[in-house]
Write a protein that holds these residues in place. Sequence first.
Motif, PDB file in Angstrom:
ATOM      1  N   ILE A 140     -34.762   1.900  35.382  1.00 21.95           N
ATOM      2  CA  ILE A 140     -35.613   2.440  36.437  1.00 21.95           C
ATOM      3  C   ILE A 140     -36.588   1.339  36.877  1.00 21.95           C
ATOM      4  CG2 ILE A 140     -37.112   3.425  34.664  1.00 21.95           C
ATOM      5  CD1 ILE A 140     -37.749   5.656  36.554  1.00 21.95           C
ATOM      6  N   ILE A 143     -41.697  -0.299  39.627  1.00 22.85           N
ATOM      7  CA  ILE A 143     -42.560   0.334  40.622  1.00 22.85           C
ATOM      8  C   ILE A 143     -42.372   1.854  40.608  1.00 22.85           C
ATOM      9  CG2 ILE A 143     -40.894  -0.064  42.489  1.00 22.85           C
ATOM     10  CD1 ILE A 143     -43.401  -0.428  44.286  1.00 22.85           C
ATOM     11  N   VAL A 144     -41.161   2.302  40.368  1.00 22.57           N
ATOM     12  CA  VAL A 144     -40.914   3.747  40.305  1.00 22.57           C
ATOM     13  C   VAL A 144     -41.632   4.339  39.090  1.00 22.57           C
ATOM     14  CG1 VAL A 144     -39.140   5.512  39.983  1.00 22.57           C
ATOM     15  CG2 VAL A 144     -38.721   3.602  41.526  1.00 22.57           C
ATOM     16  N   LEU A 147     -45.294   4.669  39.886  1.00 15.37           N
ATOM     17  CA  LEU A 147     -45.592   5.768  40.811  1.00 15.37           C
ATOM     18  C   LEU A 147     -45.505   7.120  40.103  1.00 15.37           C
ATOM     19  CD1 LEU A 147     -43.696   4.413  43.941  1.00 15.37           C
ATOM     20  CD2 LEU A 147     -46.168   4.561  43.628  1.00 15.37           C
ATOM     21  N   ILE A 148     -44.558   7.258  39.185  1.00 11.78           N
ATOM     22  CA  ILE A 148     -44.466   8.520  38.441  1.00 11.78           C
ATOM     23  C   ILE A 148     -45.709   8.698  37.561  1.00 11.78           C
ATOM     24  CG2 ILE A 148     -43.144   9.795  36.705  1.00 11.78           C
ATOM     25  CD1 ILE A 148     -40.649   8.348  37.750  1.00 11.78           C
ATOM     26  N   ASP A 151     -48.585  10.028  39.367  1.00 18.49           N
ATOM     27  CA  ASP A 151     -48.496  11.488  39.477  1.00 18.49           C
ATOM     28  C   ASP A 151     -48.927  12.170  38.167  1.00 18.49           C
ATOM     29  OD1 ASP A 151     -47.293  13.715  41.303  1.00 18.49           O
ATOM     30  OD2 ASP A 151     -46.586  14.137  39.266  1.00 18.49           O
ATOM     31  N   PHE A 152     -48.506  11.602  37.036  1.00 17.77           N
ATOM     32  CA  PHE A 152     -48.923  12.158  35.739  1.00 17.77           C
ATOM     33  C   PHE A 152     -50.444  12.207  35.626  1.00 17.77           C
ATOM     34  CE2 PHE A 152     -44.971  10.852  33.033  1.00 17.77           C
ATOM     35  CZ  PHE A 152     -44.234  11.802  33.711  1.00 17.77           C
ATOM     36  N   ALA A 158     -49.391  16.092  35.156  1.00 20.14           N
ATOM     37  CA  ALA A 158     -48.755  16.396  33.879  1.00 20.14           C
ATOM     38  C   ALA A 158     -49.718  16.251  32.695  1.00 20.14           C
ATOM     39  CB  ALA A 158     -47.543  15.482  33.684  1.00 20.14           C
ATOM     40  N   LEU A 161     -52.079  19.198  32.583  1.00 14.29           N
ATOM     41  CA  LEU A 161     -51.374  20.422  32.193  1.00 14.29           C
ATOM     42  C   LEU A 161     -51.074  20.423  30.701  1.00 14.29           C
ATOM     43  CD1 LEU A 161     -49.067  20.805  35.272  1.00 14.29           C
ATOM     44  CD2 LEU A 161     -50.824  22.411  34.515  1.00 14.29           C
ATOM     45  N   LEU A 162     -50.696  19.258  30.178  1.00 11.25           N
ATOM     46  CA  LEU A 162     -50.449  19.164  28.737  1.00 11.25           C
ATOM     47  C   LEU A 162     -51.714  19.475  27.955  1.00 11.25           C
ATOM     48  CD1 LEU A 162     -48.214  16.092  27.826  1.00 11.25           C
ATOM     49  CD2 LEU A 162     -47.809  18.516  27.405  1.00 11.25           C
ATOM     50  N   PHE A 191     -46.564   5.247  27.898  1.00 11.44           N
ATOM     51  CA  PHE A 191     -46.294   5.844  26.593  1.00 11.44           C
ATOM     52  C   PHE A 191     -44.834   6.273  26.550  1.00 11.44           C
ATOM     53  CE2 PHE A 191     -45.899   9.690  24.059  1.00 11.44           C
ATOM     54  CZ  PHE A 191     -46.437   9.283  22.858  1.00 11.44           C
ATOM     55  N   PRO A 192     -44.077   6.067  25.501  1.00 12.25           N
ATOM     56  CA  PRO A 192     -44.417   5.504  24.180  1.00 12.25           C
ATOM     57  C   PRO A 192     -44.268   3.979  24.070  1.00 12.25           C
ATOM     58  CG  PRO A 192     -42.213   6.395  24.114  1.00 12.25           C
ATOM     59  CD  PRO A 192     -42.685   6.554  25.528  1.00 12.25           C
ATOM     60  N   LEU A 260     -51.455  -0.862  42.525  1.00 12.58           N
ATOM     61  CA  LEU A 260     -50.899   0.416  42.966  1.00 12.58           C
ATOM     62  C   LEU A 260     -51.660   1.606  42.374  1.00 12.58           C
ATOM     63  CD1 LEU A 260     -47.013   0.170  42.915  1.00 12.58           C
ATOM     64  CD2 LEU A 260     -48.520   0.466  44.868  1.00 12.58           C
TER      65      LEU A 260
ATOM     66  N   MET B  28     -38.207   9.536  33.903  1.00 17.55           N
ATOM     67  CA  MET B  28     -36.974   9.695  34.692  1.00 17.55           C
ATOM     68  C   MET B  28     -36.559  11.156  34.768  1.00 17.55           C
ATOM     69  SD  MET B  28     -34.133   6.863  34.027  1.00 17.55           S
ATOM     70  CE  MET B  28     -34.506   5.474  33.020  1.00 17.55           C
ATOM     71  N   PHE B  47     -43.054  20.925  34.426  1.00 20.42           N
ATOM     72  CA  PHE B  47     -42.178  20.577  33.302  1.00 20.42           C
ATOM     73  C   PHE B  47     -40.874  21.362  33.283  1.00 20.42           C
ATOM     74  CE2 PHE B  47     -46.599  20.014  31.784  1.00 20.42           C
ATOM     75  CZ  PHE B  47     -46.611  18.648  31.751  1.00 20.42           C
ATOM     76  N   ILE B 228     -41.387   3.531  49.147  1.00 21.18           N
ATOM     77  CA  ILE B 228     -41.750   4.583  48.200  1.00 21.18           C
ATOM     78  C   ILE B 228     -43.216   4.483  47.785  1.00 21.18           C
ATOM     79  CG2 ILE B 228     -39.409   4.992  47.327  1.00 21.18           C
ATOM     80  CD1 ILE B 228     -40.186   3.358  44.859  1.00 21.18           C
ATOM     81  N   TYR B 250     -38.072   8.561  44.993  1.00 18.74           N
ATOM     82  CA  TYR B 250     -38.114   7.704  43.796  1.00 18.74           C
ATOM     83  C   TYR B 250     -36.737   7.673  43.138  1.00 18.74           C
ATOM     84  CZ  TYR B 250     -43.232   8.365  43.999  1.00 18.74           C
ATOM     85  OH  TYR B 250     -44.539   8.421  44.386  1.00 18.74           O
ATOM     86  N   ALA B 254     -34.196   4.545  42.481  1.00 14.18           N
ATOM     87  CA  ALA B 254     -33.790   4.112  41.143  1.00 14.18           C
ATOM     88  C   ALA B 254     -32.271   4.014  41.011  1.00 14.18           C
ATOM     89  CB  ALA B 254     -34.343   5.061  40.086  1.00 14.18           C
TER      90      ALA B 254
END
Lengths: 323, 279
Positions: A140, A143-144, A147-148, A151-152, A158, A161-162, A191-192, A260, B28, B47, B228, B250, B254
């Motif tokens: 992956i 950069i992807v 970006l994820i 969002d976390f 995320a 919420l956790l 992480f991890p 970013l 992912m 989730f 993106i 995204y 990928a």
Amino acid sequence: MAARTLNEDSHKASIAVSEQIKSPVRRRLLRQSIIAYAFLLPTFIFVGLFSYRPVVRALIGAFTAWNGLLPPTWVGLSNFIQLFHDPVFLESLVHIGWWSLIGIPLGMLAAFAAALMIYRLRSMRAQYWFRFLFVMTMAIPGIVGILIWVDFYNPGGAIDLLLNVVGLGRFGTAWLANPQTALWALILMGFPWVSAFALLIFYAGFQGIPTELVDAATVDGATSGQRVWRIEVPLLMPQIKLLIILSIVGISQNLLTPLLMTNGGPENASITPVLYMYQNAIDYDRFGYAMAIAFVIFLVSMTLAIVGMKYIRTGNEQEGNGV
Amino acid sequence: MSMNQARRPKYVIYLLLVMLLVLAAYPMIFMVANALKNGDQYTVNPFSFGVAPPFGQFFVLAWEYLEASFFRTFLIIALSLVGVIGFGMLSAYAFARLKFYGKAFLFYAIFGLLLVPGFLTLIPLFLQIKNMGLLDSDWALILPYIAGGQAFAIFVFRTFVQGIPNELFESARLDGANDFQIFQRIVVPLSVPIMITIGLLNITAIYGDYVWPSLVLAPSQSTVAMAIANFVPPPAIVSVNVVNMQFAAYTLAAVPMVLLFLFFMRYFVAGLTSGAIKM
């Protein structure tokens, strides 16, 4: 007399002969040189224009004041003097220090543990598949991944919420926009922290450990923990040092992540030296100052790398070649 | 060590490894799962693994959004690779097989470039590209990428070409082949695997580059990485679903890299470790 003349003559003759032999050799070398230069020409045109030229400009530019419009003016060392009184730059050095101190051990530990566990599996097939799958997590694009993680970290994302799920919801925050947490959010991203690259380096290192050594230790009744600390960690020191150096170089050059995720904010809470360089050039048009920053980062990371390389080499000599 | 002791940790190891793997792959999984949901499902529980009707709608939108960027990025990559591999191989041949004046000096001149970090040249290169009038053109990417790829490619190719058995070169010379014929008929065909390795490393680097293209290209000319990162949702989409379309984009971004890794895993592993061995 006569003998001497004869001798001199033959000496002269031998010089003439050797020159006759030499000159075709030289001519051949000259011809080969021309062919070689033809082979090298495209490379040198490109690196000349797009590598050497900017390097020279960067090194000279560090000693100039330049807004990009008027021609640069020579200011000597004043950029560097200003730099070491610049609170933002000093703060960025502290940030990169924390990043290295916390981020590097976490990454090393995770990759070491993963490589160790994979290496301890009896089945070669299982070893192969775990390695394969860990490397696939790297497929992956970086950069992807970043970006994820943005969002976390977002409010209500995320992480929040956790925290809600485990009853710590009151600690939820805008992780990247909160000056208390922004830098730590950058450092702990991913992480991890199992880098497939480090994992492969460690795994190759484990494979290079002579089996007799491990067998002998087992016969002597060494526990699994002793085997790790007394045999594997010391023998993998070259790999550990290599990865530390590469990590220092990588972290000090990492512009993408802070740019970013936070752009150094809020209020420089997560600024790093490379990002500060970028901002000075692109956002404030202070090109000379930006180049001075680049110069300093370059010198510091080069020094660290050279110091580290010295240690790596001694490590390799003791151990043979693990990789 | 009794059998019992030896056996018990094995379960634990498998369990720990699987957990670690799931965590490492979680971004992912999260990305694909949310690309397949709609905004309401995402807000309720990001989730979960729900699927939004109509199935895969966001992938269609994301493809429309990214299509032009994909073609632009692939073109940039293709032209850059021709330069990196082609010129790199030519130079590697000269350094590995020819004797010439200034060889050591020129080799160190190339080798030294490996020590020059990208950030050092970022700003002057940007100003130079601007002065050359190359801003907003694909060449602003291709030309520096070709230059930037030379040093490492030459370094790796040279080692490889030196390893080709001497007899091959000698017999070709006896047959009257000149250097370019030898290069074309012997060196290039034998070097395909190493060219693939170097090609892959350059593809991943160029594909994932955001900083440089975002400096020299206009938003309307985005590469995939730019598109993106600076996501602009199309006006037609309901705002609650923007995040899902983003995840679909995204995911699409990928896909080419995941496919490359799947097909060329061996070359990637070789390439990654080749850099380390050289140090």
